[in-house]
Structures are given as structure tokens and as C-alpha cells.
Write an enzyme that holds these catalytic residues in place. Structure first.
Site, PDB file in Angstrom:
ATOM      1  CB  CYS A 129      -0.986  -0.015   1.169  1.00 15.78           C
ATOM      2  SG  CYS A 129      -0.243  -0.473   2.731  1.00 15.78           S
ATOM      3  CE1 TYR A 130       0.867   5.466   2.981  1.00 17.03           C
ATOM      4  CE2 TYR A 130       0.201   3.350   3.913  1.00 17.03           C
ATOM      5  CZ  TYR A 130      -0.002   4.714   3.764  1.00 17.03           C
ATOM      6  OH  TYR A 130      -1.049   5.316   4.382  1.00 17.03           O
TER       7      TYR A 130
END
Lengths: 136, 406
Positions: free
Chosen positions: B140-141
Site C-alpha cells: 500500500c506504500y
């Protein structure tokens, strides 16, 4: 025309006991203000002087000093205060060897007496906001 | 007749409040007496401006495309290490942080020209600051590296948050050894060649309210040129130190944890400072209004530099070795005279706290109230008093025994 200059005189040991300042006054009509000095008998010495007088007298006086063997340097360093940076805390007060900083009664702002400054630079790093600057 | 904060606020809004600074109140009380002055005066303003090392900022930079999370990143602001062990893009910077490349005291005394306090000053000045961070990627990052200019105007939140400010009284530092020492109170000359103090004395906020009758959690204050609040008692809060008969602590006692919107602050009141041979810090301007709710509160604000003692401590041995020894006591009136008489010697004095700036803060606060631009807040809860028994303890040192064979 009157001039006033800050100069550093370096004396060889043989001249340390000569009455040089007396002759500058007596024979060359110059006023002097000793800003800093280190003179020890039988060894080299120096004086930081503010020398004031007519341009002609000043030039003659400097020629006299050079002739007798005094090495002259202009006090080219100049310590100035950056007024934007100074916070008037007073940390400089007890660091300055010539007492160039004073607290103004009432406002308690820190005054910088530039005429007392001998550009030794002691205050530069003692100033927390680094408001004292050395200019050449 | 006791007053309430609501009544005083109504007067401030109507432009009718009588506000004086903590220096002016001294003369007024001398002339009119306490009873009359307590009726006439509504608010007394205080101020202090000095290095306050336990200060810092936090801010949120907004998300990049693709996203990066700085939670376990090495994060730097103009090469000064920041702390980002919070949710994704919140960053905290302390005033005393130094770039890793700074030579420290390798050549003693070090210069300490630049650090966290200076980054804070530059950010508040509206200057661009370089953020660099490196971390690991996740689903997600995914982004692993970030290098960008940031500016305070683009930050989502920028908050000054100080753990410990506005010490209620402080040490006077001297050096009894034979060599010059370099301390957080400045350069101390050998054989007590000078004495350095750091307190606004009669203008200092907590010395004008020694029992914390009005200054409490939730009090609105002048902070860094804007307004802020008392968030909590400061760290090392220590109300139970020896006091004078009038209640003035003779040593460092109460402290304040302060918070405020950095975006409303000004670099004149948040100034990065360098202490030669010691490190960097941030000079912070703090001003606190004291509502004159009754005669007792007013009487405390009339405190003068003559009434406030400070403790002389040797910073060559006693302070570094954490010994309880005290060399003596002097008043702020003596300290401000430029010389103190101690052990039959005249010792020149210097201050790290700017009295003229403290006065300026007290006057700004006064002006804000005269214009109706600053209202008093009712504290949510008081600061812990002497009855709390709260005391600042030394470290309970318990050496860790390592098993060498493992």
C-alpha cells in the site's frame, strides 16, 4: 583633513622600551587610543591603536614608525552586529575583554560600543543567535 | 470584590479592560496599595524569551504519488535527523537535533552552527526546507525514497509542541575550576570569572503566579509570536523546592508544556541558537496573562527582582556530577546590576534570557488585549501544586548485566 584609523603595531624587542607613543603625540600631533597591547621587556610586543590626526601628520607619523622598524598593519577586521539577529540577551557581556557591550538602563537592550571593540572575535561564537559578524 | 475571567473577558471585548505588564504593576502597587490596585487592574501580562531546549515541532506533509510511509524511515530536514515513527507522514523535529555530519566536540569547543532549532526558525520564516527520507516499500506504500522541498504554507498541520518551557526560576552558573568551560548556559570563565543566569525575573510568567492560582492546563498564552495553550505540566515539574516566605521558589520548580499553531508564529520569537562547545537549541518567546481575580493574585504579580532569589551552582563539578551542592544565593536585582558580590569577590554577570524581549512580549500581549484580539481562557484543570507531592527524581540507575557467553 582629519583621519582616524585603527592599526596594529608590531615592535621588535629592541624597540619595546622606546617612548614611541610619546613621540607620535609630541612630534606628529597625533592622538592615540590604545585598544589592546602586549608589551613585555626584552621580547616582541604589539599595540592596537586608534590613531587620529591630520592626514599629513598621520602619514609622517606612519613613516616615522616604519623607519624605526615598527611593522604596521591595518586593523582590517571589523566586528559588526547583525541587528536582525541580536536578541539582546547579554551573553556577550562577560566574554568581551574590552567591555564593548553594555546594558542600556531602562530598556535593558544590549548596546555595542563599536569604538571599544578591538576585533578580537571572542564574541562571535559566544553569541547564541550568532549576531556578531566579522567583516574584512 | 473578586472578579471572574468572564467579567474580565467582557471588559476586553468592550475595550475597557485595564491591562498592565508585570513591570508596571510594581509601581502601581507601590503607589496605590494592593486593595486599590486589585480593583483597578484586570490583567497583568508577563513574558520570557530564552533558549528552551525541550521544544519541537510536528507536521504532516500530505501524501506523495506513489505513496510513501515514513514510519520506520530515516528522515532528515536540511540534513538534521527528524523522528517519523508515527502514522505514515507525520514528522517530529526536536530543537537540539544535529546533522550527523556535524563534528560535535571532536575539536573542542565545537561550533554547533546549525541544528533543529535553526530548521524550525527557517520553516517559520517561510523558507523552503529539504526533506529527505528512505524506507522500505509495502503493497500500500510502495515508494522507498523521497527527496523534496517543503514549505510551511503547503503543510497540512504544523504545530509547535514543547515538553518543557518557561522554567519557574533557574540556576546561576559559575565555574570554580581553573579552565574555561562551555555549557548550555554559555562560556564560563575559570575561577568564577563570570556568572550566567537565565530567567526574566520579575517579568517571568510563573514567578508572577508562584502557586499556579491562575496559570493552569488550558491557559491561552503568547507562544512564538502567535497564540497557544498550556497543554500539560512541563517535564521535570518540581513544585516542592525550597521557597521564600512569599512563596517564590528558590530553584527551578514548575515548567510548562506548550502547544500552538506554528503557522501563526514568527521567527522573531522562535530563534535557532548555537551554544559553543555544547549544542544547538531554540529561543522561544512565551507570555502569559494573569487575570487579577483577587488581591492575593495581584499581590503576587507585584513581585520584584529584589524578592526573587536564584541559586549559584558550580558547572565545573557539581552540576556535571549531579551533586546537590549549592554555592550560594543571589537576587535577580543583584544579577541585573552587572556584578554580584560573592566570597568577597565581584563577579561580572551575563544573562541568556533577554529581558528587553520579555518586556516586548508582555507589551504585545497587553496590546492584543487592548485591541480585543486576545481573550483569557479558563484553565481546564490546575497545575499540580505543592500538595501533589510531585518531585523531580534522579535516574534510578540499574546497570544491565550482559551475559558475555551468549
Amino acid at each position: 583633513m582629519k583621519v582616524s584609523r585603527k592599526i596594529v603595531l608590531h615592535f621588535p624587542a629592541r624597540l619595546v622600551e622606546e617612548a614611541i607613543a610619546y613621540r607620535l603625540v609630541k612630534e606628529y600631533n597625533l592622538q592615540f587610543n590604545i585598544l589592546k597591547a602586549s608589551i613585555i621587556p626584552d621580547s616582541e610586543g604589539f599595540i592596537v591603536l586608534e590613531l587620529t590626526g591630520e592626514q599629513e601628520d598621520y602619514d609622517r607619523g606612519v613613516r616615522f614608525l616604519t623607519k624605526i622598524g615598527v611593522n604596521i598593519e591595518a586593523l582590517s577586521q571589523n566586528v559588526v552586529r547583525n541587528e536582525d539577529k541580536c536578541t539582546h540577551c547579554g551573553a556577550c557581556l562577560t566574554v568581551c575583554p574590552t567591555g564593548a557591550f553594555e546594558i542600556e538602563p531602562g530598556t535593558r537592550r544590549v548596546l555595542f560600543m563599536h569604538d571599544r571593540c578591538i576585533a578580537c572575535s571572542m564574541c562571535l561564537k559566544a553569541c547564541p543567535p550568532r549576531a556578531m559578524e566579522l567583516h574584512f | 470584590m473578586p472578579k471572574t475571567i468572564e467579567e474580565i473577558n467582557a471588559k476586553i471585548k468592550a475595550g475597557k479592560a485595564v491591562v498592565v505588564n508585570a513591570e508596571e504593576v510594581i509601581g502601581i502597587v507601590r503607589e496605590k496599595g494592593i486593595a486599590r490596585s486589585a480593583v483597578d487592574i484586570d490583567v497583568v501580562t508577563t513574558g520570557t524569551f530564552a533558549p528552551m531546549c525541550s521544544s519541537g515541532i510536528y507536521f504532516n506533509i500530505g501524501h506523495s504519488k506513489p505513496r510513501i510511509k515514513l514510519e520506520a524511515a530515516r528522515t532528515y530536514l536540511n540534513d538534521v535527523p527528524a523522528y517519523s515513527g508515527f502514522a505514515a507522514i507525520d514528522i517530529m523535529l526536536g530543537a537540539t537535533a544535529l546533522p550527523e555530519s556535524d563534528p560535535r566536540n571532536k575539536i573542542h569547543p565545537g561550533d554547533f552552527n546549525y541544528g533543529g532549532g535553526h530548521v524550525i526558525e527557517e520553516l517559520v520564516s517561510g523558507k523552503d526546507v529539504c526533506l529527505s527520507a528512505a524506507t522500505y516499500g509495502t503493497d500500500c506504500y510502495p515508494r522507498k525514497k523521497l527527496e523534496t522541498w517543503i514549505n510551511i504554507r503547503d503543510l497540512n498541520d504544523a504545530v509547535l509542541y514543547n515538553f518543557r518551557n518557561a522554567y519557574q526560576n533557574y540556576n546561576v552558573a559559575v565555574n570554580v575550576s581553573d579552565k574555561t568551560i562551555y555549557t548550555y548556559l554559555g562560556i564560563l570563565k575559570p575561577r568564577m570569572g563570570n556568572a550566567v543566569y537565565c530567567c526574566a525575573g520579575q517579568l517571568s510568567p510563573l514567578l508572577n503566579d508562584p502557586w499556579y492560582k491562575t496559570i493552569g492546563i488550558g491557559t491561552r498564552v503568547f507562544l512564538g509570536g502567535g497564540s497557544g495553550y498550556i497543554a500539560w505540566p512541563g517535564t521535570q515539574f518540581n513544585p516542592s523546592v525550597p521557597r521564600t516566605e512569599a512563596g517564590i521558589p528558590k530553584r527551578g520548580a514548575a515548567t510548562l508544556s506548550l502547544i500552538g499553531d506554528l503557522k501563526n508564529m514568527q521567527p522573531r520569537w522562535l530563534r535557532g541558537v548555537s551554544m559553543q562547545g555544547y549544542g544547538v537549541s531554540l529561543s522561544v518567546g512565551v507570555g502569559i496573562p494573569i487575570p487579577v481575580l483577587n488581591e492575593e493574585i495581584l499581590a503576587h504579580t507585584a513581585v520584584t527582582d529584589d524578592d526573587i532569589p536564584a541559586t549559584i551552582i558550580d558547572y565545573s563539578r557539581d552540576y556535571p556530577q549531579n551533586l546537590p551542592d549549592v554555592l550560594g544565593e543571589v537576587t535577580y536585582a543583584q544579577l541585573r546590576s552587572g556584578r554580584i558580590r560573592f566570597n568577597n569577590r565581584d563577579i561580572p554577570t551575563a544573562s541568556l534570557s533577554s529581558y528587553s524581549r520579555a518586556l516586548e512580549i508582555a507589551n504585545i500581549l497587553k496590546e492584543w488585549m487592548n485591541q480585543g484580539a486576545f481573550l483569557l481562557s479558563q484553565p481546564v484543570t490546575p497545575l499540580p501544586g505543592i500538595e501533589s507531592g510531585l518531585a523531580f527524581k534522579p535516574l534510578n540507575y540499574r546497570p544491565v548485566e550482559r551475559n558475555n557467553s551468549s
